[in-house]
Structures are given as C-alpha cells and as structure tokens.
Design a protein around this motif. Sequence first.
Motif, PDB file in Angstrom:
ATOM      1  N   PHE A  25      46.701 -11.723 -35.413  1.00 64.19           N
ATOM      2  CA  PHE A  25      46.834 -13.088 -36.019  1.00 64.19           C
ATOM      3  C   PHE A  25      46.151 -13.040 -37.317  1.00 64.19           C
ATOM      4  CE2 PHE A  25      46.291 -17.716 -36.994  1.00 64.19           C
ATOM      5  CZ  PHE A  25      47.312 -17.977 -36.612  1.00 64.19           C
ATOM      6  N   GLU A  26      44.931 -12.167 -37.405  1.00 63.75           N
ATOM      7  CA  GLU A  26      44.112 -11.923 -38.797  1.00 63.75           C
ATOM      8  C   GLU A  26      44.961 -11.187 -39.718  1.00 63.75           C
ATOM      9  OE1 GLU A  26      41.320 -13.253 -39.507  1.00 63.75           O
ATOM     10  OE2 GLU A  26      40.550 -13.684 -37.444  1.00 63.75           O
ATOM     11  N   ILE A  27      45.777 -10.255 -39.028  1.00 63.92           N
ATOM     12  CA  ILE A  27      46.757  -9.449 -40.013  1.00 63.92           C
ATOM     13  C   ILE A  27      47.880 -10.485 -40.557  1.00 63.92           C
ATOM     14  CG2 ILE A  27      48.449  -7.543 -40.167  1.00 63.92           C
ATOM     15  CD1 ILE A  27      46.493  -6.257 -38.064  1.00 63.92           C
TER      16      ILE A  27
ATOM     17  N   GLU B  50      40.017  -9.959 -47.476  1.00 57.70           N
ATOM     18  CA  GLU B  50      39.179 -10.602 -46.339  1.00 57.70           C
ATOM     19  C   GLU B  50      39.709 -10.487 -44.864  1.00 57.70           C
ATOM     20  OE1 GLU B  50      37.031 -14.184 -47.039  1.00 57.70           O
ATOM     21  OE2 GLU B  50      35.951 -13.162 -48.352  1.00 57.70           O
ATOM     22  N   GLU B  51      41.082 -11.006 -44.988  1.00 61.22           N
ATOM     23  CA  GLU B  51      41.712 -11.182 -43.534  1.00 61.22           C
ATOM     24  C   GLU B  51      42.008  -9.951 -42.891  1.00 61.22           C
ATOM     25  OE1 GLU B  51      41.810 -13.868 -42.130  1.00 61.22           O
ATOM     26  OE2 GLU B  51      41.397 -15.241 -43.902  1.00 61.22           O
ATOM     27  N   LEU B  52      42.254  -8.989 -43.612  1.00 64.70           N
ATOM     28  CA  LEU B  52      42.364  -7.605 -43.173  1.00 64.70           C
ATOM     29  C   LEU B  52      41.096  -7.058 -42.835  1.00 64.70           C
ATOM     30  CD1 LEU B  52      44.998  -5.728 -45.448  1.00 64.70           C
ATOM     31  CD2 LEU B  52      45.342  -6.681 -43.497  1.00 64.70           C
ATOM     32  N   ALA B  53      40.088  -7.381 -43.493  1.00 74.49           N
ATOM     33  CA  ALA B  53      38.884  -6.833 -42.980  1.00 74.49           C
ATOM     34  C   ALA B  53      38.298  -7.703 -41.513  1.00 74.49           C
ATOM     35  CB  ALA B  53      37.636  -7.404 -44.170  1.00 74.49           C
ATOM     36  N   HIS B  54      38.587  -8.779 -41.548  1.00 74.22           N
ATOM     37  CA  HIS B  54      38.670  -9.487 -40.209  1.00 74.22           C
ATOM     38  C   HIS B  54      39.262  -8.708 -39.193  1.00 74.22           C
ATOM     39  CE1 HIS B  54      37.915 -13.668 -42.517  1.00 74.22           C
ATOM     40  NE2 HIS B  54      36.958 -12.635 -42.919  1.00 74.22           N
ATOM     41  N   ALA B  55      40.290  -8.315 -39.476  1.00 72.24           N
ATOM     42  CA  ALA B  55      41.252  -7.627 -38.368  1.00 72.24           C
ATOM     43  C   ALA B  55      40.683  -6.267 -37.970  1.00 72.24           C
ATOM     44  CB  ALA B  55      42.676  -7.328 -38.901  1.00 72.24           C
TER      45      ALA B  55
ATOM     46  N   GLU C 158      32.051 -17.524 -40.117  1.00 70.09           N
ATOM     47  CA  GLU C 158      32.844 -17.224 -41.075  1.00 70.09           C
ATOM     48  C   GLU C 158      33.761 -18.202 -41.290  1.00 70.09           C
ATOM     49  OE1 GLU C 158      33.027 -14.879 -43.495  1.00 70.09           O
ATOM     50  OE2 GLU C 158      34.966 -14.905 -44.077  1.00 70.09           O
ATOM     51  N   GLN C 159      34.321 -18.896 -39.959  1.00 66.89           N
ATOM     52  CA  GLN C 159      35.241 -19.990 -40.378  1.00 66.89           C
ATOM     53  C   GLN C 159      34.761 -21.289 -40.756  1.00 66.89           C
ATOM     54  OE1 GLN C 159      38.000 -17.733 -39.877  1.00 66.89           O
ATOM     55  NE2 GLN C 159      38.779 -20.319 -39.758  1.00 66.89           N
ATOM     56  N   VAL C 160      33.410 -21.409 -40.625  1.00 64.43           N
ATOM     57  CA  VAL C 160      32.758 -22.733 -41.665  1.00 64.43           C
ATOM     58  C   VAL C 160      32.920 -22.396 -43.051  1.00 64.43           C
ATOM     59  CG1 VAL C 160      30.614 -23.824 -42.122  1.00 64.43           C
ATOM     60  CG2 VAL C 160      31.271 -23.141 -39.813  1.00 64.43           C
ATOM     61  N   GLU C 161      33.050 -21.222 -43.548  1.00 60.75           N
ATOM     62  CA  GLU C 161      32.898 -20.828 -44.665  1.00 60.75           C
ATOM     63  C   GLU C 161      34.358 -21.002 -45.315  1.00 60.75           C
ATOM     64  OE1 GLU C 161      32.241 -16.917 -47.408  1.00 60.75           O
ATOM     65  OE2 GLU C 161      30.638 -17.257 -46.076  1.00 60.75           O
ATOM     66  N   GLU C 162      35.479 -20.429 -44.373  1.00 59.45           N
ATOM     67  CA  GLU C 162      36.586 -20.521 -44.761  1.00 59.45           C
ATOM     68  C   GLU C 162      37.054 -21.801 -45.218  1.00 59.45           C
ATOM     69  OE1 GLU C 162      37.664 -17.642 -45.681  1.00 59.45           O
ATOM     70  OE2 GLU C 162      38.409 -16.449 -44.180  1.00 59.45           O
ATOM     71  N   GLU C 163      37.067 -22.820 -44.259  1.00 56.77           N
ATOM     72  CA  GLU C 163      37.384 -24.208 -44.262  1.00 56.77           C
ATOM     73  C   GLU C 163      36.754 -24.643 -45.403  1.00 56.77           C
ATOM     74  OE1 GLU C 163      37.630 -26.813 -40.903  1.00 56.77           O
ATOM     75  OE2 GLU C 163      38.208 -25.154 -39.393  1.00 56.77           O
TER      76      GLU C 163
END
Length: 168
Positions: free
Chosen positions: A15-17, A48-53, A125-130
């Motif tokens: 899902f991150e990818i 960033e999303e690729l790094a999360h994956a 991280e999700q707090v920051e993303e939102e």
Amino acid sequence: MNKEIEKALNSQLNFEIESAHIYLAMAGYASSIGLDGFENWYMVQYEEELAHAKKFINYMNDRGARVKITGFDDPNNTFESILDTLEISLNHEKKVTKRINDLMDLAQEKRDHATVSLLHWYVDEQVEEEDNFNNLIDKVKLVKDAGLYILDKELETRTFVPINTEEK
Ligand SMILES: [Fe+2]
C-alpha cells in the motif's frame, strides 16, 4: 513471525508503494498546470512513501519474514485543481492512518512487541502526514491564485530527508 502479521505487513508495504504512485501521478498533474513547486513537493512525497515501504521490507527481512510484492490499480491521473489533489491526498493519508492503527491492534493482540515497536514510528509519521496536507489545504485556500505563485516557490525548496530504513 506470526503469519497473520506477515500478511498484514505485506499488505501495508504494498500500500505504501501504491501511495507512492498516487503521489507521482499528482506530481505529474502539478507540472502540467505549471506548478513546479507542487511538483517538487509531490516528488518528495513519492520518495517518502517508497522509503516507508523499504522500512517495512528491511524489518521483515530482519525478522525472517517473506516479502511479497503485489500489483495495484492505476492511480488517478485526472484532477480538478491543485486543491483537489491535496484533498484527495488528505483522505488517502487518513486511510493509511487507519491501516497503521489496525496493524498496531493486530501486533498488540498477537503480543509481537518488535512489530509494535516498529509501528510506533509509523503512528508518529501519520500524525505528520495528515498535518502536512491539512496545512497545505489551509494555505491554498488562504492565498488563492496570486499567492499560489509565492507558495509554489516555497514548496520548491522541500528536500527529501532519508529516514533510517535499517533500524526501528
Ligand atoms: Fe506512507
């Protein structure tokens, strides 16, 4: 590793990818309407999303779990405006947050403390993303067209700061 957790982690890393592709499509849209700063900003988001994956993948490999890469639906490439992309992005991040919270519930239920520890990073991280998307939506609404040009210049300065994908 518990098989249910392995499956859930695989689902999330894919899902991150998928998220990365969603933002890459938005970068393309931003460029197409002359907003190079927003293009840059979304390209950073893509990285960033690729790094999360990658962080999930490295963790799973460390734990001896089997990483499985899947395909996914085509991302949306049609948008009404840059505000439209930001609102879609915020909704997407809320979906991600729910998924991370569900993963955390599962890891806690299975008493997988290492995965719980890893997931703390994603919760933060999700707090920051939102917050990032909420702020940008507010700014775009405030500045309207004339200010959009100035805001666009500001967004050009965003740079990708690599996270430590090796450690929790
Ligand atoms: Fe992410």
